[in-house]
Design a protein around this motif. Sequence first.
Motif, PDB file in Angstrom:
ATOM      1  N   SER A   5      51.526  48.512  56.967  1.00 60.53           N
ATOM      2  CA  SER A   5      51.962  49.899  56.873  1.00 60.53           C
ATOM      3  C   SER A   5      50.845  50.725  56.279  1.00 60.53           C
ATOM      4  CB  SER A   5      53.211  50.004  56.001  1.00 60.53           C
ATOM      5  OG  SER A   5      52.861  49.826  54.643  1.00 60.53           O
ATOM      6  N   GLU A   6      51.005  52.062  56.332  1.00 64.72           N
ATOM      7  CA  GLU A   6      49.966  52.929  55.775  1.00 64.72           C
ATOM      8  C   GLU A   6      49.849  52.737  54.273  1.00 64.72           C
ATOM      9  OE1 GLU A   6      48.999  56.840  57.260  1.00 64.72           O
ATOM     10  OE2 GLU A   6      50.654  56.651  58.622  1.00 64.72           O
ATOM     11  N   ALA A   7      50.846  52.142  53.621  1.00 64.42           N
ATOM     12  CA  ALA A   7      50.792  51.932  52.185  1.00 64.42           C
ATOM     13  C   ALA A   7      49.922  50.731  51.822  1.00 64.42           C
ATOM     14  CB  ALA A   7      52.195  51.750  51.626  1.00 64.42           C
ATOM     15  N   ASP A   8      49.599  49.888  52.788  1.00 61.81           N
ATOM     16  CA  ASP A   8      48.760  48.722  52.530  1.00 61.81           C
ATOM     17  C   ASP A   8      47.295  49.142  52.428  1.00 61.81           C
ATOM     18  OD1 ASP A   8      50.963  47.056  52.715  1.00 61.81           O
ATOM     19  OD2 ASP A   8      50.658  46.655  54.842  1.00 61.81           O
ATOM     20  N   GLU A   9      46.556  48.383  51.626  1.00 62.07           N
ATOM     21  CA  GLU A   9      45.124  48.635  51.511  1.00 62.07           C
ATOM     22  C   GLU A   9      44.442  48.346  52.856  1.00 62.07           C
ATOM     23  OE1 GLU A   9      41.393  47.127  48.816  1.00 62.07           O
ATOM     24  OE2 GLU A   9      43.380  47.264  47.920  1.00 62.07           O
ATOM     25  N   TRP A  10      43.507  49.188  53.213  1.00 58.28           N
ATOM     26  CA  TRP A  10      42.763  49.017  54.454  1.00 58.28           C
ATOM     27  C   TRP A  10      41.565  48.111  54.219  1.00 58.28           C
ATOM     28  CZ3 TRP A  10      42.291  53.403  58.462  1.00 58.28           C
ATOM     29  CH2 TRP A  10      43.554  53.977  58.692  1.00 58.28           C
ATOM     30  N   ASN A  11      41.058  47.526  55.315  1.00 61.59           N
ATOM     31  CA  ASN A  11      39.844  46.719  55.280  1.00 61.59           C
ATOM     32  C   ASN A  11      38.629  47.639  55.363  1.00 61.59           C
ATOM     33  OD1 ASN A  11      41.262  44.170  55.464  1.00 61.59           O
ATOM     34  ND2 ASN A  11      41.669  44.724  57.585  1.00 61.59           N
ATOM     35  N   ILE A  12      37.505  47.160  54.866  1.00 61.43           N
ATOM     36  CA  ILE A  12      36.227  47.858  55.019  1.00 61.43           C
ATOM     37  C   ILE A  12      35.308  46.945  55.814  1.00 61.43           C
ATOM     38  CG2 ILE A  12      34.218  48.827  53.842  1.00 61.43           C
ATOM     39  CD1 ILE A  12      36.070  49.249  51.388  1.00 61.43           C
ATOM     40  N   HIS A  13      34.776  47.482  56.916  1.00 62.29           N
ATOM     41  CA  HIS A  13      33.855  46.720  57.764  1.00 62.29           C
ATOM     42  C   HIS A  13      32.573  47.513  57.980  1.00 62.29           C
ATOM     43  CE1 HIS A  13      36.703  43.588  58.899  1.00 62.29           C
ATOM     44  NE2 HIS A  13      37.613  44.527  59.079  1.00 62.29           N
ATOM     45  N   ASP A  95      39.986  53.148  61.887  1.00 62.09           N
ATOM     46  CA  ASP A  95      40.638  52.428  62.979  1.00 62.09           C
ATOM     47  C   ASP A  95      42.013  52.002  62.480  1.00 62.09           C
ATOM     48  OD1 ASP A  95      41.521  50.558  64.901  1.00 62.09           O
ATOM     49  OD2 ASP A  95      39.451  50.087  65.433  1.00 62.09           O
ATOM     50  N   ARG A  96      43.025  52.810  62.769  1.00 60.87           N
ATOM     51  CA  ARG A  96      44.376  52.568  62.252  1.00 60.87           C
ATOM     52  C   ARG A  96      44.985  51.272  62.761  1.00 60.87           C
ATOM     53  NH1 ARG A  96      46.564  57.214  59.845  1.00 60.87           N
ATOM     54  NH2 ARG A  96      45.325  59.068  60.234  1.00 60.87           N
ATOM     55  N   ARG A  97      44.711  50.929  64.013  1.00 65.02           N
ATOM     56  CA  ARG A  97      45.281  49.701  64.579  1.00 65.02           C
ATOM     57  C   ARG A  97      44.509  48.480  64.115  1.00 65.02           C
ATOM     58  NH1 ARG A  97      46.254  50.362  70.776  1.00 65.02           N
ATOM     59  NH2 ARG A  97      46.687  48.168  70.438  1.00 65.02           N
ATOM     60  N   GLY A  98      43.207  48.602  64.025  1.00 67.18           N
ATOM     61  CA  GLY A  98      42.388  47.495  63.543  1.00 67.18           C
ATOM     62  C   GLY A  98      42.397  46.281  64.434  1.00 67.18           C
ATOM     63  N   ASP A  99      42.544  46.491  65.754  1.00 62.01           N
ATOM     64  CA  ASP A  99      42.527  45.352  66.685  1.00 62.01           C
ATOM     65  C   ASP A  99      41.243  44.552  66.494  1.00 62.01           C
ATOM     66  OD1 ASP A  99      44.944  46.212  67.707  1.00 62.01           O
ATOM     67  OD2 ASP A  99      44.027  47.308  69.369  1.00 62.01           O
ATOM     68  N   GLY A 100      41.396  43.272  66.213  1.00 60.73           N
ATOM     69  CA  GLY A 100      40.253  42.391  66.014  1.00 60.73           C
ATOM     70  C   GLY A 100      39.580  42.559  64.665  1.00 60.73           C
ATOM     71  N   LEU A 101      40.131  43.417  63.801  1.00 65.91           N
ATOM     72  CA  LEU A 101      39.517  43.678  62.500  1.00 65.91           C
ATOM     73  C   LEU A 101      40.404  43.222  61.337  1.00 65.91           C
ATOM     74  CD1 LEU A 101      38.200  47.299  63.197  1.00 65.91           C
ATOM     75  CD2 LEU A 101      36.901  45.150  63.322  1.00 65.91           C
ATOM     76  N   GLY A 102      41.533  42.601  61.656  1.00 67.55           N
ATOM     77  CA  GLY A 102      42.420  42.129  60.611  1.00 67.55           C
ATOM     78  C   GLY A 102      43.341  43.202  60.059  1.00 67.55           C
ATOM     79  N   GLY A 103      43.504  44.282  60.795  1.00 65.87           N
ATOM     80  CA  GLY A 103      44.395  45.361  60.366  1.00 65.87           C
ATOM     81  C   GLY A 103      43.653  46.669  60.236  1.00 65.87           C
ATOM     82  N   PRO A 104      44.354  47.712  59.769  1.00 69.18           N
ATOM     83  CA  PRO A 104      43.735  49.027  59.638  1.00 69.18           C
ATOM     84  C   PRO A 104      42.420  48.925  58.868  1.00 69.18           C
ATOM     85  CG  PRO A 104      46.066  49.153  59.125  1.00 69.18           C
ATOM     86  CD  PRO A 104      45.732  47.699  59.259  1.00 69.18           C
ATOM     87  N   SER A 105      41.399  49.620  59.376  1.00 64.45           N
ATOM     88  CA  SER A 105      40.055  49.432  58.813  1.00 64.45           C
ATOM     89  C   SER A 105      39.249  50.720  58.754  1.00 64.45           C
ATOM     90  CB  SER A 105      39.272  48.426  59.664  1.00 64.45           C
ATOM     91  OG  SER A 105      39.887  47.158  59.629  1.00 64.45           O
ATOM     92  N   ILE A 106      38.405  50.766  57.752  1.00 63.37           N
ATOM     93  CA  ILE A 106      37.348  51.765  57.646  1.00 63.37           C
ATOM     94  C   ILE A 106      36.100  51.063  58.169  1.00 63.37           C
ATOM     95  CG2 ILE A 106      35.930  53.149  56.092  1.00 63.37           C
ATOM     96  CD1 ILE A 106      38.342  52.955  54.085  1.00 63.37           C
ATOM     97  N   VAL A 107      35.504  51.607  59.227  1.00 62.44           N
ATOM     98  CA  VAL A 107      34.290  51.009  59.790  1.00 62.44           C
ATOM     99  C   VAL A 107      33.122  51.908  59.429  1.00 62.44           C
ATOM    100  CG1 VAL A 107      33.122  50.213  61.869  1.00 62.44           C
ATOM    101  CG2 VAL A 107      35.617  49.997  61.680  1.00 62.44           C
ATOM    102  N   CYS A 108      32.230  51.406  58.599  1.00 61.48           N
ATOM    103  CA  CYS A 108      31.040  52.148  58.191  1.00 61.48           C
ATOM    104  C   CYS A 108      30.014  52.046  59.315  1.00 61.48           C
ATOM    105  CB  CYS A 108      30.466  51.575  56.907  1.00 61.48           C
ATOM    106  SG  CYS A 108      31.638  51.593  55.531  1.00 61.48           S
ATOM    107  N   LEU A 109      29.611  53.203  59.841  1.00 61.96           N
ATOM    108  CA  LEU A 109      28.728  53.231  61.010  1.00 61.96           C
ATOM    109  C   LEU A 109      27.261  53.331  60.641  1.00 61.96           C
ATOM    110  CD1 LEU A 109      30.817  55.681  63.208  1.00 61.96           C
ATOM    111  CD2 LEU A 109      30.658  53.194  63.443  1.00 61.96           C
TER     112      LEU A 109
END
Length: 143
Positions: A5-13, A95-109
């Motif tokens: 859910s949006e309340a869960d901590e997001w991943n950082i990639h 990336d809210r869906r985080g497909d292939g990223l283990g869940g919602p993620s912040i992707v540093c570009l």
Amino acid sequence: MAESSEADEWNIHFFQRADETADRSGAVPSQDFLDSLSINTRARFEAVLNAVAAAPPPNFSGGGYWHAMHGQMSGLHEVRIRADGQNHRLFCLLDRRGDGLGGPSIVCLGGFSKRLRTGAHPREYRRIRSYRDEFSKDRCVAS
């Protein structure tokens, strides 16, 4: 498995360039950018990213460090840190869906630094948009 859910901590990639050509060589542009900064400045970026991930991003107010981009950069966010006489900017994709990223993620570009009170060169924004497009196509992140 519980749904995120949006309340869960997001991943950082960290986006990793594909190894398709010699000029890409699997580089991790955001990590290269952060490695070019002082230890204290890197620590400040890490603190902001961790705070945003824990909030998570849809609920993070920004505190002057986290900004949604507009215009051609729409859909991206940036972390802004002023240090060492420069403005340092790290661009991220949510990336809210985080497909292939283990869940919602912040992707540093990637990022860049510029002198205080100066505009960024358009090529810097083009480079970041090219990373966004490459990530969207290849979805590669550093392990």
